[in-house]
Design an enzyme around this catalytic site. Structure first.
Site, PDB file in Angstrom:
ATOM      1  N   GLU A  37       4.727   5.031   3.289  1.00 24.22           N
ATOM      2  CA  GLU A  37       5.019   5.819   2.099  1.00 24.22           C
ATOM      3  C   GLU A  37       5.998   6.902   2.539  1.00 24.22           C
ATOM      4  OE1 GLU A  37       1.611   7.563   0.162  1.00 24.22           O
ATOM      5  OE2 GLU A  37       2.893   8.575  -1.296  1.00 24.22           O
ATOM      6  N   ARG A 264      -7.677   2.164  12.900  1.00 19.36           N
ATOM      7  CA  ARG A 264      -6.585   3.127  13.078  1.00 19.36           C
ATOM      8  C   ARG A 264      -6.552   3.610  14.509  1.00 19.36           C
ATOM      9  NH1 ARG A 264      -5.256   5.346   8.021  1.00 19.36           N
ATOM     10  NH2 ARG A 264      -3.993   7.011   8.844  1.00 19.36           N
ATOM     11  N   LYS A 274      -1.318  13.052   8.219  1.00 22.69           N
ATOM     12  CA  LYS A 274      -0.060  13.642   7.733  1.00 22.69           C
ATOM     13  C   LYS A 274      -0.316  15.041   7.194  1.00 22.69           C
ATOM     14  CE  LYS A 274       2.297   9.546   6.076  1.00 22.69           C
ATOM     15  NZ  LYS A 274       2.544   8.795   4.845  1.00 22.69           N
TER      16      LYS A 274
HETATM   17  P1  ATP Z   1      -1.404   8.733   3.950  1.00 21.38           P
HETATM   18  O1  ATP Z   1      -2.255   7.601   3.431  1.00 21.38           O
HETATM   19  O2  ATP Z   1      -2.128   9.990   4.246  1.00 21.38           O
HETATM   20  O3  ATP Z   1      -0.151   8.928   3.182  1.00 21.38           O
HETATM   21  P2  ATP Z   1      -0.809   6.970   6.109  1.00 21.38           P
HETATM   22  O4  ATP Z   1      -0.915   7.410   7.504  1.00 21.38           O
HETATM   23  O5  ATP Z   1      -1.700   5.924   5.594  1.00 21.38           O
HETATM   24  O6  ATP Z   1      -0.936   8.317   5.350  1.00 21.38           O
HETATM   25  P3  ATP Z   1       1.426   5.369   5.290  1.00 21.38           P
HETATM   26  O7  ATP Z   1       2.844   5.761   5.174  1.00 21.38           O
HETATM   27  O8  ATP Z   1       0.749   4.869   4.085  1.00 21.38           O
HETATM   28  O9  ATP Z   1       0.684   6.631   5.826  1.00 21.38           O
HETATM   29  O10 ATP Z   1       1.243   4.368   6.482  1.00 21.38           O
HETATM   30  C1  ATP Z   1       2.052   3.230   6.666  1.00 21.38           C
HETATM   31  C2  ATP Z   1       1.325   2.207   7.476  1.00 21.38           C
HETATM   32  O11 ATP Z   1       0.951   2.738   8.748  1.00 21.38           O
HETATM   33  C3  ATP Z   1       0.061   1.756   6.801  1.00 21.38           C
HETATM   34  O12 ATP Z   1       0.032   0.334   6.820  1.00 21.38           O
HETATM   35  C4  ATP Z   1      -1.033   2.325   7.626  1.00 21.38           C
HETATM   36  O13 ATP Z   1      -2.162   1.479   7.640  1.00 21.38           O
HETATM   37  C5  ATP Z   1      -0.401   2.452   9.011  1.00 21.38           C
HETATM   38  N1  ATP Z   1      -1.008   3.551   9.746  1.00 21.38           N
HETATM   39  C6  ATP Z   1      -1.059   4.833   9.364  1.00 21.38           C
HETATM   40  N2  ATP Z   1      -1.755   5.567  10.243  1.00 21.38           N
HETATM   41  C7  ATP Z   1      -2.169   4.725  11.211  1.00 21.38           C
HETATM   42  C8  ATP Z   1      -2.939   4.882  12.409  1.00 21.38           C
HETATM   43  N3  ATP Z   1      -3.449   6.064  12.775  1.00 21.38           N
HETATM   44  N4  ATP Z   1      -3.148   3.799  13.176  1.00 21.38           N
HETATM   45  C9  ATP Z   1      -2.643   2.614  12.821  1.00 21.38           C
HETATM   46  N5  ATP Z   1      -1.919   2.391  11.707  1.00 21.38           N
HETATM   47  C10 ATP Z   1      -1.676   3.440  10.903  1.00 21.38           C
HETATM   48 MG    MG Z   2      -1.334   5.279   3.274  1.00 17.55          MG
END
Ligand code: ATP
Ligand code: MG
Length: 560
Positions: A37, A264, A274
């Site tokens: 995102e 994660r 974030k």
């Molecule tokens: P938020 O949901 O707070 O906006 P997010 O970390 O989920 O944050 P995204 O931009 O939605 O952010 O993440 C993009 C991809 O990265 C998603 O597929 C998510 O599952 C993966 N991702 C995010 N954080 C992690 C993590 N700590 N470990 C592994 N994969 C991650």
């Molecule tokens: Mg997300």
């Protein structure tokens, strides 16, 4: 091991893919995606996801990975983040080629599919406001209640939904909801929202839309439209999978992707939410998103971590369904392994004390020294030497403690690559602070020879020529938090646990000329001191700036 990444280890997702290939399930295709995102900068957790998904395209012939911007929330998303995300992925060493998409590319399809759900009697326009929706939803132990609008006629729903699109209603007046099961044990299935009204300009679609799809609705359709074979996501989406499958089935998608969840990445002594990272930046507790203490990809890059080291780290920690917290020392060890092999060697003095070599001629000398002790292919460089040098203040002790083998009055020490010197005189200022050491050198000890009388010199110290050396700013970075689990603390408490020594500035350091001349982002081992990288933004030959990337040894383990 750094240029060519390690052979991938077996894990449950690779097993699923291999079995699907064997059974011919997806016609031999492996198509995955990374769907960020664009509402913030990528961090080490994203790196794990990027390395795994894009990595699959290298492991499987014909494998493809989409880079899909999940831009369904115009309130928080910006082009600036999108560009940064692309830059970070490329820097990590991955390419998406022509497979760059946006959720917003498919807004029209999402809309049509929503009308299809309405026509099938599987979606309705709801007049409840956000608080009411929450109250009706029920809890884990209590079933939800149906919305009073749940039985609106198909025609009325269609008409209202079309007027929502036209912009006839203000934000919050209506939502479109799926009609699934208000008594489901899985709260995600209790008539989830599909569309909401938001009179906001979108960074790509402008003012075309004033209704925006929810992530849970857009995401599965997006995967299906792109023919994603394995939609790999993190564990928190496990409970959303039935909804994912429901949307794909009921929207009559011709292709049905399989969602697979893994845990994660969490790393101790740092945070990867974030929201928490943003708090650090907004509260000015770090310099910026690319502050070298941040676990963001840009922060780690600026710190001096190499893409190969990060890829090796991601591969080493592996993929599983178990929630674990990875020890920071594992990351640091990968960084060290990489730098040990690939960083140039150099001499720098962080806390200088002047040394005059009284019997050395008043003429400069240039030593030829190797850039790496084991890798001749990394070449040699000129290292100037003269009768005035700097050594590290703590390499001298006026009253040496037992076991101190470096410089002290009347004792000798070897200058790395140069000569053995003996300290004859200690010069102090009015306050008693040592300001200069007067020493003599032994001409026959050049480059590692023993003194003429054959006695062994135990201590080797580093130094920089005072005449040709260049003053530099050195930023000594350490772990950002002093406690192992800042991520477990709430937003008010975690910032209290910032390590006050996470940045120590040394503005009066001296470095040998070759280091000053290096390009930004060149990585070095400052001998005996640690690994350092020329700052990406601030370093130049007239004002050299180096960031400590990692210490030579795991000092946190030693402390513990
Ligand atoms: P938020 O949901 O707070 O906006 P997010 O970390 O989920 O944050 P995204 O931009 O939605 O952010 O993440 C993009 C991809 O990265 C998603 O597929 C998510 O599952 C993966 N991702 C995010 N954080 C992690 C993590 N700590 N470990 C592994 N994969 C991650
Ligand atoms: Mg997300």
């Amino acid at each position: 091991m750094n240029e060519i990444d390690k052979t991938p280890a077996a894990n449950f997702i690779r097993t699923i893919i291999n079995e699907d290939l064997k059974s011919g399930k997806n016609g031999g295709r492996v198509v995955v995606r990374f769907p960020p995102e664009p509402n913030g900068y990528l961090h080490i957790g994203h790196a794990k996801s990027i390395c795994f998904n894009f990595g699959l395209t290298k492991e499987y012939e014909g494998g493809q990975c989409y880079l899909r911007m999940d831009d369904t929330n115009p309130a928080k998303e910006e082009k600036e983040y999108e560009d940064a995300i692309k830059g970070d992925i490329e820097w990590l060493g991955f390419q998406w080629g022509s497979l760059m998409t946006h959720a917003s590319d498919y807004y029209e399809v999402f809309y049509e599919k929503a009308e299809l759900l309405i026509k099938k009697g599987l979606a309705f326009v709801c007049s409840l406001n956000a608080d009411e929706v929450r109250a009706y939803r029920g809890t884990l132990t209590e079933a939800g209640r149906p919305s009073p609008n749940r039985d609106r006629s198909v025609d009325e729903n269609l008409e209202l939904f079309r007027r929502m699109r036209k912009g006839e209603f203000p934000d919050g007046t209506y939502t479109l909801r799926a009609k699934i099961d208000m008594t489901s044990g899985n709260i995600n299935l209790r008539d989830p929202t599909i569309y909401r009204i938001r009179h906001l300009e979108h960074h790509r679609t402008g003012k075309t839309w004033c209704i925006y799809p929810m992530y849970d609705y857009a995401h599965p359709l997006n995967d299906a439209l792109e023919g994603i074979t394995h939609s790999i996501c993190t564990l928190e989406f496990q409970d959303h999978r039935p909804l994912y499958d429901w949307f794909v089935a009921n929207c009559d998608m011709t292709y049905r992707p399989q969602q697979i969840e893994f845990s994660r990445l969490n790393v101790n002594y740092t945070v990867t939410s974030k929201r928490k990272l943003k708090k650090l930046v907004d509260s000015k507790l770090v310099g910026s998103w690319d502050d070298p203490r941040m676990p963001t990809i840009r922060g780690m890059r600026r710190r001096g971590y190499s893409p190969a080291a990060l890829r090796n780290f991601c591969e080493r920690i592996g993929i599983s369904k178990k929630d674990t917290i990875i020890d920071m020392s594992i990351l640091e060890e990968e960084i060290r392994n990489d730098l040990n092999e690939n960083a140039l060697r150099g001499l720098a003095v962080l806390d200088p004390i002047k040394v005059t070599i009284t019997n050395y001629p008043d003429a400069d000398e240039v030593l030829r020294v190797p850039n790496h002790p084991q890798k001749a292919e990394m070449g040699e460089r000129d290292l100037p030497f003269s009768n005035t040098i700097y050594i590290e203040r703590d390499d001298f002790m006026e009253e040496p403690s037992k076991g101190f083998h470096r410089l002290s009055p009347g004792k000798d020490a070897r200058l790395r690559y140069a000569y053995v010197i003996r300290c004859d005189e200690v010069v102090k200022d009015a306050s008693g602070q040592v300001v200069e050491l007067k020493c003599t050198y032994d001409v026959d000890t050049k480059g590692g020879q023993n003194p003429k009388d054959g006695h062994k010199v135990k201590g080797i110290i580093h130094w920089v020529d005072a005449k040709k050396g260049v003053k530099a700013e050195v930023r000594l970075y350490d772990r950002l938090f002093k406690v192992a689990n800042p991520a477990g603390l709430d937003d008010a408490d975690f910032i209290a646990e910032i390590n006050p020594d996470s940045l120590v500035l040394r503005r009066d350091a001296y470095i040998e000329p070759a280091l000053a001349q290096s390009a930004p982002e060149t990585r070095f081992q400052f001998e005996r001191l640690g690994f350092f990288t020329a700052d990406r933004k601030d370093h130049d030959a007239t004002h050299p700036v180096f960031n400590r990337t990692v210490t030579l040894r795991d000092t946190w383990a030693e402390k513990a």
